[in-house]
Write an enzyme that holds these catalytic residues in place. Structure first.
Site, PDB file in Angstrom:
ATOM      1  N   GLN A 123       0.871  -0.948  -0.017  1.00  0.00           N
ATOM      2  CA  GLN A 123      -0.005  -0.057  -0.001  1.00  0.00           C
ATOM      3  C   GLN A 123       0.884   1.341   0.065  1.00  0.00           C
ATOM      4  O   GLN A 123       1.853   1.264   0.906  1.00  0.00           O
ATOM      5  CB  GLN A 123      -0.807  -0.077   1.139  1.00  0.00           C
ATOM      6  CG  GLN A 123      -1.175   1.409   1.913  1.00  0.00           C
ATOM      7  CD  GLN A 123      -2.046   2.048   1.251  1.00  0.00           C
ATOM      8  OE1 GLN A 123      -3.258   1.405   0.662  1.00  0.00           O
ATOM      9  NE2 GLN A 123      -2.251   3.245   1.280  1.00  0.00           N
ATOM     10  N   THR A 124       0.553   2.330  -0.837  1.00  0.00           N
ATOM     11  CA  THR A 124       1.516   3.431  -0.909  1.00  0.00           C
ATOM     12  C   THR A 124       0.403   4.553  -1.356  1.00  0.00           C
ATOM     13  O   THR A 124      -0.705   4.450  -2.101  1.00  0.00           O
ATOM     14  CB  THR A 124       2.602   3.453  -1.512  1.00  0.00           C
ATOM     15  OG1 THR A 124       3.267   4.422  -1.613  1.00  0.00           O
ATOM     16  CG2 THR A 124       2.256   3.021  -3.140  1.00  0.00           C
ATOM     17  N   ARG A 125       0.657   5.881  -0.735  1.00  0.00           N
ATOM     18  CA  ARG A 125      -0.075   7.023  -1.505  1.00  0.00           C
ATOM     19  C   ARG A 125       1.085   8.110  -1.836  1.00  0.00           C
ATOM     20  O   ARG A 125       0.660   9.034  -2.077  1.00  0.00           O
ATOM     21  CB  ARG A 125      -0.910   7.592  -0.253  1.00  0.00           C
ATOM     22  CG  ARG A 125      -0.127   8.176   0.981  1.00  0.00           C
ATOM     23  CD  ARG A 125      -1.028   8.842   1.811  1.00  0.00           C
ATOM     24  NE  ARG A 125      -0.323   9.871   2.393  1.00  0.00           N
ATOM     25  CZ  ARG A 125       0.418  10.143   3.472  1.00  0.00           C
ATOM     26  NH1 ARG A 125       0.682   8.783   3.990  1.00  0.00           N
ATOM     27  NH2 ARG A 125       0.990  10.957   4.021  1.00  0.00           N
ATOM     28  N   HIS A 144      10.601   4.765  -4.823  1.00  0.00           N
ATOM     29  CA  HIS A 144      11.743   4.862  -5.163  1.00  0.00           C
ATOM     30  C   HIS A 144      12.758   3.449  -4.958  1.00  0.00           C
ATOM     31  O   HIS A 144      11.943   2.530  -4.599  1.00  0.00           O
ATOM     32  CB  HIS A 144      12.702   6.085  -4.118  1.00  0.00           C
ATOM     33  CG  HIS A 144      11.942   7.484  -4.467  1.00  0.00           C
ATOM     34  ND1 HIS A 144      11.977   8.059  -5.623  1.00  0.00           N
ATOM     35  CD2 HIS A 144      11.123   7.989  -3.674  1.00  0.00           C
ATOM     36  CE1 HIS A 144      11.084   9.018  -5.569  1.00  0.00           C
ATOM     37  NE2 HIS A 144      10.729   8.968  -4.416  1.00  0.00           N
ATOM     38  N   HIS A 150      11.906   1.143  -1.797  1.00  0.00           N
ATOM     39  CA  HIS A 150      10.728   0.583  -2.015  1.00  0.00           C
ATOM     40  C   HIS A 150      10.621  -0.628  -2.740  1.00  0.00           C
ATOM     41  O   HIS A 150      10.168  -1.757  -2.434  1.00  0.00           O
ATOM     42  CB  HIS A 150       9.427   1.538  -2.372  1.00  0.00           C
ATOM     43  CG  HIS A 150       9.297   2.767  -1.414  1.00  0.00           C
ATOM     44  ND1 HIS A 150       9.858   3.996  -1.822  1.00  0.00           N
ATOM     45  CD2 HIS A 150       8.867   2.972  -0.454  1.00  0.00           C
ATOM     46  CE1 HIS A 150       9.763   4.890  -1.261  1.00  0.00           C
ATOM     47  NE2 HIS A 150       8.983   4.533   0.088  1.00  0.00           N
ATOM     48  N   GLY A 197       3.602  -0.810   7.264  1.00  0.00           N
ATOM     49  CA  GLY A 197       4.938   0.116   7.869  1.00  0.00           C
ATOM     50  C   GLY A 197       4.637   0.764   9.156  1.00  0.00           C
ATOM     51  O   GLY A 197       3.657   0.403   9.714  1.00  0.00           O
ATOM     52  N   ARG A 198       5.825   1.320   9.533  1.00  0.00           N
ATOM     53  CA  ARG A 198       5.712   2.154  10.783  1.00  0.00           C
ATOM     54  C   ARG A 198       4.847   3.317  10.627  1.00  0.00           C
ATOM     55  O   ARG A 198       4.852   4.007   9.612  1.00  0.00           O
ATOM     56  CB  ARG A 198       7.285   2.713  10.874  1.00  0.00           C
ATOM     57  CG  ARG A 198       7.708   3.354  12.195  1.00  0.00           C
ATOM     58  CD  ARG A 198       8.951   3.634  12.251  1.00  0.00           C
ATOM     59  NE  ARG A 198       9.276   4.299  13.796  1.00  0.00           N
ATOM     60  CZ  ARG A 198       9.023   5.521  13.954  1.00  0.00           C
ATOM     61  NH1 ARG A 198       8.479   6.343  13.048  1.00  0.00           N
ATOM     62  NH2 ARG A 198       9.417   5.732  15.254  1.00  0.00           N
ATOM     63  N   ASP A 199       4.148   3.428  11.504  1.00  0.00           N
ATOM     64  CA  ASP A 199       3.098   4.486  11.563  1.00  0.00           C
ATOM     65  C   ASP A 199       2.074   4.313  10.380  1.00  0.00           C
ATOM     66  O   ASP A 199       1.818   5.391   9.696  1.00  0.00           O
ATOM     67  CB  ASP A 199       3.777   5.766  11.764  1.00  0.00           C
ATOM     68  CG  ASP A 199       2.549   7.108  12.045  1.00  0.00           C
ATOM     69  OD1 ASP A 199       1.648   6.463  12.613  1.00  0.00           O
ATOM     70  OD2 ASP A 199       2.899   8.202  11.831  1.00  0.00           O
ATOM     71  N   HIS A 200       1.554   3.363   9.912  1.00  0.00           N
ATOM     72  CA  HIS A 200       0.726   3.048   8.667  1.00  0.00           C
ATOM     73  C   HIS A 200      -0.320   3.985   8.553  1.00  0.00           C
ATOM     74  O   HIS A 200      -1.034   4.146   9.844  1.00  0.00           O
ATOM     75  CB  HIS A 200       0.487   1.636   8.614  1.00  0.00           C
ATOM     76  CG  HIS A 200      -0.387   1.138   7.316  1.00  0.00           C
ATOM     77  ND1 HIS A 200       0.174   0.723   6.336  1.00  0.00           N
ATOM     78  CD2 HIS A 200      -1.728   1.267   6.953  1.00  0.00           C
ATOM     79  CE1 HIS A 200      -0.784   0.243   5.398  1.00  0.00           C
ATOM     80  NE2 HIS A 200      -1.663   0.905   5.903  1.00  0.00           N
ATOM     81  N   ARG A 244     -18.260  41.102  -3.726  1.00  0.00           N
ATOM     82  CA  ARG A 244     -16.853  41.240  -3.683  1.00  0.00           C
ATOM     83  C   ARG A 244     -16.173  40.089  -3.458  1.00  0.00           C
ATOM     84  O   ARG A 244     -15.005  39.773  -4.289  1.00  0.00           O
ATOM     85  CB  ARG A 244     -16.259  42.362  -2.633  1.00  0.00           C
ATOM     86  CG  ARG A 244     -16.639  43.894  -2.829  1.00  0.00           C
ATOM     87  CD  ARG A 244     -16.154  44.899  -1.927  1.00  0.00           C
ATOM     88  NE  ARG A 244     -16.525  46.115  -2.072  1.00  0.00           N
ATOM     89  CZ  ARG A 244     -15.897  47.002  -3.127  1.00  0.00           C
ATOM     90  NH1 ARG A 244     -14.943  46.560  -3.717  1.00  0.00           N
ATOM     91  NH2 ARG A 244     -16.326  48.286  -3.234  1.00  0.00           N
ATOM     92  N   ILE A 300      -9.738  45.279  -5.941  1.00  0.00           N
ATOM     93  CA  ILE A 300     -10.023  45.948  -4.744  1.00  0.00           C
ATOM     94  C   ILE A 300     -10.394  44.737  -3.789  1.00  0.00           C
ATOM     95  O   ILE A 300     -11.443  44.149  -3.935  1.00  0.00           O
ATOM     96  CB  ILE A 300     -10.856  47.068  -4.746  1.00  0.00           C
ATOM     97  CG1 ILE A 300     -10.545  48.253  -5.418  1.00  0.00           C
ATOM     98  CG2 ILE A 300     -11.509  47.544  -3.291  1.00  0.00           C
ATOM     99  CD1 ILE A 300     -11.421  49.391  -5.594  1.00  0.00           C
ATOM    100  N   ALA A 301      -9.504  44.278  -2.965  1.00  0.00           N
ATOM    101  CA  ALA A 301      -9.773  43.158  -1.991  1.00  0.00           C
ATOM    102  C   ALA A 301      -9.865  43.423  -0.556  1.00  0.00           C
ATOM    103  O   ALA A 301      -8.735  43.014   0.126  1.00  0.00           O
ATOM    104  CB  ALA A 301      -8.885  41.944  -2.426  1.00  0.00           C
TER     105      ALA A 301
END
Length: 450
Positions: free
Chosen positions: A132-134, A138, A141, A226-229, A386, A412-413
């Site tokens: 699983q990856t988001r 590289h 992996h 993984g660590r802290d999945h 506006r 003009i903001a």
């Protein structure tokens, strides 16, 4: 699901998937038990399913946040979404499918669970390790997944999420091109790529369990955790939302019921002396190692700096550099604000000339009178009008910035929240620079504007 991690039929399920509606929706559509309603795709209005309503109820969002995500802290992206975006009622009931959503991108990598299981059967794959990856992948992996597969005499399923992910993540189009560039680096016949159209909740342990259930349905026999999945990072107090191995512990608790084996993620480090990657716990003490963090990688991409071959493959780096050019090639927006006679229009016009003189990119000028005549001719001058005007300028500026242009806007903001929304819209594609112009001439002409 919130309380017991199970559906009412007893099936293990750890993340609630809900249909949220507002009270006005319920009244306008006359929702009631036993009524049948059509669920439609918001992209093209296609009919996806029929819901026969059984329940209409107001959820306890605080309880949901604490039990599902571990905390009611708005620093968690899903907790923030739950409180700020999810409507006040949930509607539940039986769902009858009509058709699956239509996708136009990367069709050859999109499989239903049944299709992927059949694909594995055709290839005679009996043991499959899912990854699983988001994020982009590289060399580390690749080494990790190859090592996990060889130890377990299995094949590899690269199964990235291509739905909503964490804010700030690289878009899925870029990531899939990275995965496609990486696949030839695997031994022939070892790995396949499938896309998962899932919106991540960044729910840590509960999400890891959910991911394991999903990968089991897709035919995987092993799942890398993984660590802290699926962790979102730190809370508002600067402490990690989840412990580093909480996800592995929770999934391991249900291992027998899941019938999928957890493969603990091993941090891989590069050893320059032997030109290889090894798990960090197997590297002899005192051995020189190299690594590049995600923050450092983004810094190098922004600055157009060298990314070494030991870290990533040239084909992968090329994809990332195409999507994330250095700042010198990115678009940007200069957003001038000030009163009508402040001199902002004059400065904007002069700057457009200077930038055109330098060359290298197209320059668009969005002055107040141009915008009013071309974009916002029907709008008045109330605060709402506006804000709508600034929102339109923000949208146009974002599209031009995304295309690599320079944009000079001088409306003009006067309202900070409208300017902040414009900044948020534009900054995801390039630089945004806000310049307040207060000319001395303004005070001479109209001293009451202080």
């Amino acid at each position: 699901v919130v309380n017991d991690l199970r559906l009412t039929n007893g099936c293990l399920f750890s993340i609630p998937v809900t249909l949220d509606v507002s009270e006005s929706d319920i009244n306008a559509l006359d929702f009631a038990p036993n009524k049948r309603v059509v669920l439609r795709d918001p992209r093209d209005d296609a009919k996806l399913a029929i819901l026969t309503i059984q329940d209409i109820y107001r959820p306890n969002k605080i309880e949901e946040a604490i039990k599902v995500f571990g905390d009611n802290d708005l620093a968690h992206p899903s907790v923030k979404y739950l409180h700020n975006n999810v409507k006040e009622y949930y509607v539940g009931g039986n769902v009858e499918a009509i058709q699956a959503p239509t996708h136009y991108d990367y069709i050859s990598h999109r499989f239903t669970p049944a299709e992927l299981r059949a694909h594995f059967k055709k290839l005679n794959w009996t043991r499959v390790v899912a990854f699983q990856t988001r994020n982009p992948m590289h060399r580390a992996h690749r080494e990790l997944t190859v090592r996990a597969a060889r130890i377990r005499q299995a094949n590899v399923l690269i199964h990235p999420v291509v739905g909503l992910t964490k804010p700030g993540d690289i878009d899925h189009y870029t990531r899939v091109r990275v995965y496609q560039a990486l696949m030839p680096k695997y031994p022939n016949g070892m790995a396949t790529l499938g896309l998962l159209p899932l919106a991540m909740r960044m729910g840590g342990p509960r999400e890891a369990l959910w991911h394991a259930i999903i990968r089991k349905n897709f035919g995987a026999t092993h799942f890398i955790i993984g660590r802290d999945h699926a962790g979102p990072g730190k809370n508002s107090k600067g402490v990690d939302f989840y412990g580093p191995y909480d996800a592995q512990v929770l999934v391991g608790k249900y291992k027998d019921e899941l019938q999928i084996e957890v493969v603990p993620f091993q941090m891989m480090s590069y050893i320059p002396d032997s030109d290889e990657y090894m798990p960090i716990d197997e590297i002899p003490k005192g051995t020189q190692t190299l690594n590049i963090s995600g923050t450092e990688l983004r810094r190098r991409l922004r600055g157009g700096l060298h990314i070494p071959g030991w870290f990533s493959y040239p084909d992968v780096v090329k994809v990332l550099q195409e999507t994330h050019p250095p700042r010198s090639k990115q678009g940007f927006t200069l957003f001038f604000t000030g009163y009508y006679n402040s001199g902002k229009d004059l400065i904007a016009k002069a700057l457009q000339v200077i930038l055109n003189q330098q060359g290298g990119r197209s320059v668009s000028l969005l002055l107040g009178e141009i915008v009013r005549s071309e974009l916002s001719s029907e709008l008045g001058f109330s605060r709402k009008a506006r804000d709508q005007n600034i929102a339109r300028i923000g949208f146009v500026s974002a599209e031009l910035t995304k295309a690599g242009a320079a944009v000079i806007a001088a409306p003009i903001a006067p309202f900070a929240d409208a300017r902040a929304h414009a900044r948020q819209t534009i900054e995801q594609y390039g630089g945004f620079y806000l310049i307040h112009v207060n000319s001395p001439l303004e005070y001479c002409i109209s001293n009451d504007r202080k």
